[in-house]
Design a protein around this motif. Sequence first.
Motif, PDB file in Angstrom:
ATOM      1  N   VAL A 126      46.406  43.407  30.087  1.00  0.00           N
ATOM      2  CA  VAL A 126      46.207  41.968  30.019  1.00  0.00           C
ATOM      3  C   VAL A 126      47.433  41.320  30.642  1.00  0.00           C
ATOM      4  CG1 VAL A 126      45.931  39.967  28.526  1.00  0.00           C
ATOM      5  CG2 VAL A 126      44.763  42.106  27.975  1.00  0.00           C
TER       6      VAL A 126
ATOM      7  N   SER B 153      45.929  46.346  26.651  1.00  0.00           N
ATOM      8  CA  SER B 153      44.992  45.558  25.850  1.00  0.00           C
ATOM      9  C   SER B 153      44.986  45.974  24.393  1.00  0.00           C
ATOM     10  CB  SER B 153      43.577  45.678  26.425  1.00  0.00           C
ATOM     11  OG  SER B 153      42.666  44.892  25.706  1.00  0.00           O
TER      12      SER B 153
ATOM     13  N   ASP C  88      42.184  44.159  20.153  1.00  0.00           N
ATOM     14  CA  ASP C  88      41.925  44.036  21.587  1.00  0.00           C
ATOM     15  C   ASP C  88      42.473  42.683  22.050  1.00  0.00           C
ATOM     16  OD1 ASP C  88      40.755  43.489  24.112  1.00  0.00           O
ATOM     17  OD2 ASP C  88      39.139  44.909  23.689  1.00  0.00           O
TER      18      ASP C  88
ATOM     19  N   ALA D 247      42.532  41.210  24.883  1.00  0.00           N
ATOM     20  CA  ALA D 247      41.640  40.431  25.734  1.00  0.00           C
ATOM     21  C   ALA D 247      40.586  39.714  24.892  1.00  0.00           C
ATOM     22  CB  ALA D 247      40.978  41.340  26.763  1.00  0.00           C
TER      23      ALA D 247
ATOM     24  N   VAL E 181      42.284  39.928  32.387  1.00  0.00           N
ATOM     25  CA  VAL E 181      42.206  41.378  32.194  1.00  0.00           C
ATOM     26  C   VAL E 181      42.233  42.029  33.570  1.00  0.00           C
ATOM     27  CG1 VAL E 181      40.878  43.294  31.258  1.00  0.00           C
ATOM     28  CG2 VAL E 181      40.858  41.081  30.097  1.00  0.00           C
TER      29      VAL E 181
END
Length: 826
Positions: free
Chosen positions: A610, A578, A535, A537, A555
Amino acid sequence: MTTPPLVLFLGNARYGEFEPLREAGYRVGLIRDTTSHGWCAADDAFDVVWRWDPGEGIDTLAAELKQDPSLCVLNLREAYVEHYARLCTALGLPAVPAEEVAELRSKHLMRRLFVERIGQESTGSFARVRSPADIVEFGRHHGWPVVVKPAALYSSLFVVPVPGPEAAAEAFRHIRDGVDGHVRDKALPDSFRALQVEEFLTGSNHSVDLVVDREGNAWPGPVVDVLTGADLGGADFHHFARFAPSLAPAPDRIRMAELAVHAVRAMGLRLCAAHVEFVLTPAGPRLLEVGIRPGGHRARVLHQAHGVSFMAAYVAVMRGEQPDLGRKFDRPFGIVTPFPRTTGVFTGLHALDRVTALPAYSTHAVYHSPGKQVGTAAQGHWQTLSIELTAARMSELDQDIRRIWDMDDLIHTRPQTPARTEPEQSGRPHRPHLLLIGGKDSGFRSIAELDVRITLVQERANLSEPQTRRADTLLVQEHLEEGPVRAVAEFLHSTGAPFDAVLSFAESQLLTAARIGEFLGLAHNPAPAVVRSRDKARMRALLDEHGLPSVPYRVCGSLAEADAFQRELGAPVVLKPSDGSGSRGVTLVREPGELPAGWRRAAAAGVPLVAEACVTGREMSVETLTLDGAHEVVAITEKLTSGPPSFIEVGHQMPADLGSGPAERVAATVTGLLDALGHRWGPAHTEVMLQADGSPVIIETQTRFGGDQIWEMVELVTGVQLAAATAAGILGAAAPPRRPAVGGGAAIRFFAEQNTVVRSVGDLDAVRAMPGVMTALTTVRPGQRLGPLDGSGSRQGYVLAVGTDRREAVARAEAAHRAAGFEVSG
């Protein structure tokens, strides 16, 4: 004053089972099995208690009980049905003869009686099992999965689904060994060792409890519904929850009651209680089996949900009176019996306040003390905990049942490594056992050379001949989805040689492997490390938290949010999914006017996106190997890309041309990131931008080795086999020696054309014969039209070369790239 009649429970009785009899005016007593460690109400809960050792028979006990002619004896447990039959006979009470009871406990005979006396459609197909071949043959005729179970045991002990023929041998061995041990420990007759395979019936689970008088007349109680572990996404059929009122349609409830009566008549039962289980299939209810005793927890459910005193009805038929099993009211009530998800030593309940805070919570009971070995029913264990729930509406009851299922850490255990003294077939001592999930030969090839046992769960598209030849156990599925893979892993772990560790080198299976490791208590790379790395973020937030070099980011769930971020930043931004990989969806947006088109391109790969400040410099990737939390920087690779807007990788060269100072800063930055992630086992591939001032900025990381043949370049230049080194380390096996380096440098160049037509491809065999060339391949043919270059997967092949150093490797790779004769129109 007349003394109330005495009702005795044979062997065992729990709180909630006997209290309604006092309300009906009876005294209640217990014939306590002094050899049993099962959970039972305390002595002071009863008016009278007899001590009894089942190993001594029933003669002495019967002589004592005959002194009270008003006595009534009830049995609630499957373990005592033969003793109960003998005791009733000795007391002059009509009952099914003990020898017939023993025979009727055979599920095979039971099913045969259903078919012969009720009809073929009353139940599913079934057969005896004497070998794995019997399971395979049954599955071939009736379809997979199938269910294999003991033919005479109870409480879902050792009942397991077999997903396909490849699992038949392990299932047979697990059930056979488990049943043999249980029969031996309980001193049961050899007939209890028999096994049965059955058709897997699809549908909801239900039960009907009945009482039968001395003439064989049967009175059914209301239907009780059951949720099994399999119904809730688990891997076995243990009864997780029993509840009422039933959600089955009224016509089906009527049919189940009728079938229950037919079932006890088909078996010739009389003067007893009976518990009948069904699966409600799309074609109607089908009989599973009958127990010659009340169902577990059913008396309590019937009493709380419907006001039915099943025990009073049981006493009535034993005393020759008319029973009453009519519903008095309907109130949603259920009993949940969570099992630990893995076998281990019970250390207590974890965060029980999650249960007691549920709206429907009423009470609970713990059946084992800390220090006891506990596990699943499929592994032969008894329940650890029961929880009673009462709600105003069925939807509320169902919601709380499912909330308890999701508390997979409620019953806390610590792992206990199984004793493994059995030699392998070769006569050698035990080899460490690795569960490997998915991946390609790039990960499998070097592991195959280790002296370890390998169980491979693979998807068909990636299955290769070397994998088929080397894997000790191989299970193939069309697609590897976490739920089915986890179920297969639990099944194999509990039925075959247990695993020591679980690994995956396939990005799509990293989290599955981590969660299986947590679930089964195996050595594994922690799931949080995998989640944070996947992920983008979360990874950015982690970098900020630990003060590691990052970039401004946001984000964005909408174009407007991305637009606000870019205007606030006043600089070019990069948009990326992301959870993306392989440069999929990565898009550079230089100015606000480009943002709508850039957003559409990036969002096609998934939102949220992102948005990051665009950082420039030299792009590097850092290959590391982590063993038990210790990180080693194995190689730093310099990359070439297609540039904006998508930055598709078109080449790599190793080692990167760095001085000692920048290399040390890069290494320190990357190992700091791996520490922050909590990465513990295996390779990692981290992308870094080295800015003009020599300072590194982290772009992203993945807890697996680099793609684009970087793993192969690492082997060629350093001799490190990343997959084998990881497997050996996590298993505690002998580490593979580092191979001699093939060259001091390696380079790869990709064919990366787009929106054109391939005119020609040269003689790749000739290219492969060029100095230093290790591989040359292409995936296209002349005349083929190429689409946009929107990710790594849209490139058309590559050449890989080595040299005495990086410079020579680059020169050889570029020469081979030109010599490949890859020409396109325009």
